[in-house]
Design a protein around this motif. Structure first.
Motif, mmCIF file in Angstrom:
data_model
loop_
_atom_site.group_PDB
_atom_site.id
_atom_site.type_symbol
_atom_site.label_atom_id
_atom_site.label_comp_id
_atom_site.label_asym_id
_atom_site.label_seq_id
_atom_site.Cartn_x
_atom_site.Cartn_y
_atom_site.Cartn_z
ATOM 1 N N ARG A 1 -8.068 -4.632 2.314
ATOM 2 C CA ARG A 1 -7.959 -3.961 1.012
ATOM 3 C C ARG A 1 -8.387 -2.499 1.107
ATOM 4 O O ARG A 1 -7.772 -1.624 0.501
ATOM 5 N N GLU A 2 -9.432 -2.247 1.899
ATOM 6 C CA GLU A 2 -9.872 -0.851 2.066
ATOM 7 C C GLU A 2 -8.769 -0.017 2.710
ATOM 8 O O GLU A 2 -8.516 1.121 2.304
ATOM 9 N N GLU B 1 3.517 -0.001 -1.681
ATOM 10 C CA GLU B 1 2.275 -0.269 -0.935
ATOM 11 C C GLU B 1 2.488 -1.574 -0.175
ATOM 12 O O GLU B 1 2.834 -2.594 -0.783
ATOM 13 N N ARG C 1 -6.175 0.792 0.195
ATOM 14 C CA ARG C 1 -6.631 1.831 -0.745
ATOM 15 C C ARG C 1 -6.606 3.217 -0.115
ATOM 16 O O ARG C 1 -6.412 4.213 -0.808
#
Ligand code: UTP
Length: 230
Positions: free
Chosen positions: A100-101, A37, A104
Motif C-alpha cells: 500500500r505504501e 493505479e 501511495r
C-alpha cells in the motif's frame, strides 16, 4: 481506476520465457501510463509445485512447503519487477502495508505470497480490499468460472456474470472434488464477498486482455458482482 491484477504463476511463467513476462509488463505499463493505479500479485505456477513436491519428498512439513511456495511466488515477482523497470517498486512487497505504501508513492507494487496456509488468490483479494481497489482481475489459465469442470464436461458453460455468493457456492462445490482445480480458491471468494469488490476472472494467456478489461471494460471472462447487482 485503482486495480489489483493477480497473475497466476502458470500464466506468467509456465516456463521461463522472458517474452511472456515482458508482455505482461507492457500491458501493466500501458495501464499505468493511462493513469490507472496498478498493484500486482504473482503466483508460483509449475515451478512452485515442483519445488514443493521435491521438499515434500524430503519430509518438509506443510508450513515449510508453504514457505517454499512463497519463495517461488516472490521469485516470479522479481521477474516482473525486472521487466517493469523504473515504474515498479524495486523489491517484492512482503506485506500488504509495504504494497500500500508503494501504491501511495505512485509506484507499481508487486507482491508474491504473504503468509503460510493460503495461495496468492487470497493475497490478491486481501490486497484489493486493503487498498480499496475499484477492480480485481484474476488472469488465470481458464477463461472464467464455469458451472462444471470444462476439462471433464463438454457441456460446461461459462458464467458471464456471477453474484459473489453464487461464486462461493460454485467454488465450494469444486473444492469438494479432489483433483479439481478452482479458478480462484474459497478464501479468495469469501474475501471478495465481504469486501464487495468487483472482480473479473479471465484467460490471462494474452496480457492485452487484462489491459482491455480495465481500459475498455471489455472481456470474455466472468464478472463477479456483489449480491443483488447481477
Ligand atoms: P500460488 O498462489 O501460486 O498457488 O502459490 P496456486 O494457486 O496453487 O498456483 P497457480 O499459480 O494459481 O497455478 C504457490 C504456493 O505457495 C504457498 C502455497 O503453498 C501455495 O500452494 N503460498 C502462496 C502460501 O503459503 N501463502 C501465500 O500467501 C501464497
Amino acid at each position: 481506476m485503482k486495480v489489483v491484477v493477480s497473475i497466476g504463476g502458470s500464466v506468467l511463467a509456465p516456463d521461463l520465457d522472458a517474452d511472456r513476462v515482458a508482455g505482461y509488463a507492457d500491458a501493466l505499463g500501458q495501464l499505468d501510463a493511462a493513469g490507472h493505479e496498478v498493484g500486482v500479485v504473482t503466483g508460483g505456477g509449475t515451478v512452485a509445485r515442483e519445488y514443493i513436491e521435491a521438499a515434500r519428498e524430503l519430509d518438509a512439513n506443510e508450513m515449510e512447503l508453504d514457505h517454499v511456495g512463497i519463495a517461488v511466488t516472490r521469485l516470479n515477482a522479481r521477474l516482473l519487477i525486472a521487466a517493469l523497470g523504473e515504474r515498479a517498486a524495486p523489491e517484492p512487497s512482503e506485506t500488504y502495508e509495504e504494497g500500500r505504501e508503494a501504491l501511495r508513492r505512485g509506484d507499481v507494487p508487486v507482491l508474491g505470497g504473504t503468509v503460510a496456509g493460503q495461495t496468492t488468490d487470497a493475497v490478491s483479494a486481501a490486497f484489493a480490499e486493503y487498498v480499496n481497489a475499484d477492480l480485481l482481475i484474476y488472469a488465470t489459465s481458464v477463461p472464467g468460472v464455469f458451472d462444471a469442470d470444462p476439462d471433464v464436461d463438454a457441456d460446461a458453460t461459462r458464467f458471464e456474470t456471477l453474484a459473489v455468493s453464487d461464486l462461493v457456492d460454485v467454488i465450494a462445490g469444486i473444492e469438494m472434488n479432489a483433483g479439481s482445480n478452482a479458478p480462484v480458491d474459497l478464501l479468495a471468494a469469501k474475501l471478495i464477498e465481504r469486501s464487495g469488490i468487483r472482480a473479473i476472472v479471465l484467460d490471462g494467456a494474452d496480457p492485452q486482455r487484462v489491459f482491455e478489461a480495465v481500459a475498455d471494460d471489455a472481456h470474455d471472462g466472468t464478472e463477479i458482482v456483489p449480491d443483488g447487482k447481477v
